[in-house]
Design a protein around this motif. Sequence first.
Motif, PDB file in Angstrom:
ATOM      1  N   ASP A 175      -7.027   7.655   4.498  1.00  0.00           N
ATOM      2  CA  ASP A 175      -6.041   8.613   5.006  1.00  0.00           C
ATOM      3  C   ASP A 175      -4.639   8.014   5.028  1.00  0.00           C
ATOM      4  O   ASP A 175      -3.669   8.660   4.620  1.00  0.00           O
ATOM      5  CB  ASP A 175      -6.416   9.092   6.409  1.00  0.00           C
ATOM      6  CG  ASP A 175      -7.603  10.040   6.411  1.00  0.00           C
ATOM      7  OD1 ASP A 175      -7.955  10.580   5.332  1.00  0.00           O
ATOM      8  OD2 ASP A 175      -8.190  10.239   7.499  1.00  0.00           O
ATOM      9  N   SER A 176      -4.512   6.791   5.498  1.00  0.00           N
ATOM     10  CA  SER A 176      -3.181   6.176   5.564  1.00  0.00           C
ATOM     11  C   SER A 176      -2.653   5.857   4.165  1.00  0.00           C
ATOM     12  O   SER A 176      -1.462   5.988   3.900  1.00  0.00           O
ATOM     13  CB  SER A 176      -3.191   4.929   6.442  1.00  0.00           C
ATOM     14  OG  SER A 176      -3.898   3.887   5.843  1.00  0.00           O
ATOM     15  N   ARG A 227      -3.149   7.559   1.510  1.00  0.00           N
ATOM     16  CA  ARG A 227      -2.650   8.829   0.959  1.00  0.00           C
ATOM     17  C   ARG A 227      -1.247   9.153   1.459  1.00  0.00           C
ATOM     18  O   ARG A 227      -0.490   9.858   0.793  1.00  0.00           O
ATOM     19  CB  ARG A 227      -3.604   9.966   1.309  1.00  0.00           C
ATOM     20  CG  ARG A 227      -4.881   9.910   0.516  1.00  0.00           C
ATOM     21  CD  ARG A 227      -5.802  11.057   0.853  1.00  0.00           C
ATOM     22  NE  ARG A 227      -7.007  10.977   0.039  1.00  0.00           N
ATOM     23  CZ  ARG A 227      -8.192  11.405   0.414  1.00  0.00           C
ATOM     24  NH1 ARG A 227      -8.345  11.966   1.611  1.00  0.00           N
ATOM     25  NH2 ARG A 227      -9.232  11.292  -0.379  1.00  0.00           N
ATOM     26  N   ARG A 228      -0.904   8.648   2.644  1.00  0.00           N
ATOM     27  CA  ARG A 228       0.441   8.843   3.205  1.00  0.00           C
ATOM     28  C   ARG A 228       1.385   7.715   2.788  1.00  0.00           C
ATOM     29  O   ARG A 228       2.528   7.657   3.245  1.00  0.00           O
ATOM     30  CB  ARG A 228       0.380   8.905   4.728  1.00  0.00           C
ATOM     31  CG  ARG A 228      -0.343  10.106   5.278  1.00  0.00           C
ATOM     32  CD  ARG A 228      -0.200  10.202   6.800  1.00  0.00           C
ATOM     33  NE  ARG A 228      -0.562   8.989   7.508  1.00  0.00           N
ATOM     34  CZ  ARG A 228      -1.791   8.676   7.933  1.00  0.00           C
ATOM     35  NH1 ARG A 228      -2.796   9.493   7.693  1.00  0.00           N
ATOM     36  NH2 ARG A 228      -2.001   7.556   8.596  1.00  0.00           N
ATOM     37  N   GLU A 263       0.851   4.485   3.423  1.00  0.00           N
ATOM     38  CA  GLU A 263       0.857   3.466   4.473  1.00  0.00           C
ATOM     39  C   GLU A 263      -0.327   2.523   4.293  1.00  0.00           C
ATOM     40  O   GLU A 263      -1.285   2.836   3.591  1.00  0.00           O
ATOM     41  CB  GLU A 263       0.774   4.133   5.848  1.00  0.00           C
ATOM     42  CG  GLU A 263       1.931   5.057   6.143  1.00  0.00           C
ATOM     43  CD  GLU A 263       1.743   5.859   7.417  1.00  0.00           C
ATOM     44  OE1 GLU A 263       0.625   5.851   7.979  1.00  0.00           O
ATOM     45  OE2 GLU A 263       2.706   6.515   7.839  1.00  0.00           O
ATOM     46  N   SER A 305      -2.941   0.907   6.694  1.00  0.00           N
ATOM     47  CA  SER A 305      -3.428   0.907   8.080  1.00  0.00           C
ATOM     48  C   SER A 305      -3.832  -0.484   8.554  1.00  0.00           C
ATOM     49  O   SER A 305      -3.706  -0.792   9.740  1.00  0.00           O
ATOM     50  CB  SER A 305      -4.581   1.893   8.253  1.00  0.00           C
ATOM     51  OG  SER A 305      -5.630   1.589   7.373  1.00  0.00           O
TER      52      SER A 305
END
Length: 93
Positions: free
Chosen positions: A48-49, A51-52, A54, A56
């Motif tokens: 998820d991070s 994809r942004r 970032e 994590s």
Amino acid sequence: MRSFPFRYHGQLLKITVVAVDEGWELWILDGERRLGYGGRVSVDQAIDSWRRGEDSVQILAEEVKSQVLTGRLVLDPKMPQPHPTDTRAVASG
């Protein structure tokens, strides 16, 4: 092995990333000796991070470093140590 070195009271420590089932754990080390547990990033959190745009693991490592430096996370030199077969270090990435 992916790690994040930092100085604490003049001592060189590092936050090391260790692969575990479905994720990664962050441990604070003095050389190879574990002094504290920094937390866990699940595979889902990492994806998820990513994809942004970032990282994590790096974000958590910075939070752990801040907690150590401000005294919110207390290091324990007497922490039980894992057996050599219990740890699987993560390659840099």
